[in-house]
Design a protein around this motif. Structure first.
Motif, short mmCIF file in Angstrom:
data_model
loop_
_atom_site.label_atom_id
_atom_site.label_comp_id
_atom_site.label_asym_id
_atom_site.label_seq_id
_atom_site.Cartn_x
_atom_site.Cartn_y
_atom_site.Cartn_z
N TYR A 64 0.82 -1.21 0.00
CA TYR A 64 0.00 0.00 0.00
C TYR A 64 0.86 1.27 0.00
O TYR A 64 0.48 2.27 -0.60
CB TYR A 64 -0.97 0.00 1.19
CG TYR A 64 -2.15 -0.90 0.98
CD1 TYR A 64 -3.37 -0.40 0.56
CD2 TYR A 64 -2.05 -2.27 1.20
CE1 TYR A 64 -4.46 -1.23 0.36
CE2 TYR A 64 -3.13 -3.11 1.01
CZ TYR A 64 -4.33 -2.59 0.58
OH TYR A 64 -5.42 -3.41 0.38
N TYR A 76 -5.58 9.20 0.74
CA TYR A 76 -5.01 7.87 0.55
C TYR A 76 -4.71 7.22 1.90
O TYR A 76 -4.96 6.03 2.09
CB TYR A 76 -3.75 7.91 -0.33
CG TYR A 76 -3.26 6.51 -0.62
CD1 TYR A 76 -3.87 5.74 -1.58
CD2 TYR A 76 -2.21 5.95 0.12
CE1 TYR A 76 -3.47 4.44 -1.82
CE2 TYR A 76 -1.80 4.65 -0.11
CZ TYR A 76 -2.44 3.90 -1.08
OH TYR A 76 -2.05 2.59 -1.31
N SER A 122 -6.33 3.75 2.70
CA SER A 122 -5.42 2.61 2.79
C SER A 122 -5.39 2.06 4.22
O SER A 122 -5.27 0.84 4.41
CB SER A 122 -4.02 2.98 2.31
OG SER A 122 -3.40 3.92 3.17
#
Length: 141
Positions: free
Chosen positions: A92, A123, A127
């Motif tokens: 990730y 993000y 994530s």
């Protein structure tokens, strides 16, 4: 996420949409160069089709940022499904870095420090949720 961050992410992504095919190519070229360990996961993939999936998924997520309870379950399922492809929690970070570099190339001067911070926040939020769903033992450590 702050409302201003969501606005920055959505407005900047709207500028990427017209160049989505090129953005997907940039993203995967960067990812495969900087994290070659993930390349075998795509050996059987039609990369043009994969790029379209990437951009469609990004669009859904970006457009859903104001309604996280709606997109979080979708993101969690996506993360769990990707475990079967060999995706690991540490991948990730590589994906996030490639995404930021892709946006920087695609947006040029429009990729301001504020836009970068907004995308990093978005993000990081998504994530984190995805890793917690797919790798609960690792995230709990």
């Amino acid at each position: 996420m702050e409302d201003t961050d969501i606005t920055l992410v959505q407005e900047s992504f709207a500028k990427v949409v017209p160049i989505s095919d090129a953005a997907a190519e940039i993203f995967y070229a960067d990812l495969f160069e900087t994290a070659p360990i993930v390349k075998p996961m795509f050996a059987q993939s039609n990369m043009e089709e994969q790029g379209k999936k990437l951009m469609t998924t990004l669009g859904i997520v970006v457009n859903g940022l104001r309604d996280l309870p709606k997109i979080v379950p979708v993101a969690e399922k996506l993360a769990i499904d990707h475990v079967a492809f060999g995706v690991a929690a540490d991948h990730y970070d590589a994906v996030g870095a490639s995404l930021l570099r892709t946006l920087e190339k695609g947006l040029g001067d429009g990729f301001t420090p504020e836009v970068k911070d907004a995308w990093s926040s978005a993000y990081g939020t998504l994530s984190g949720v995805m890793k917690a769903a797919a790798y609960p033992a690792e995230v709990a450590e």
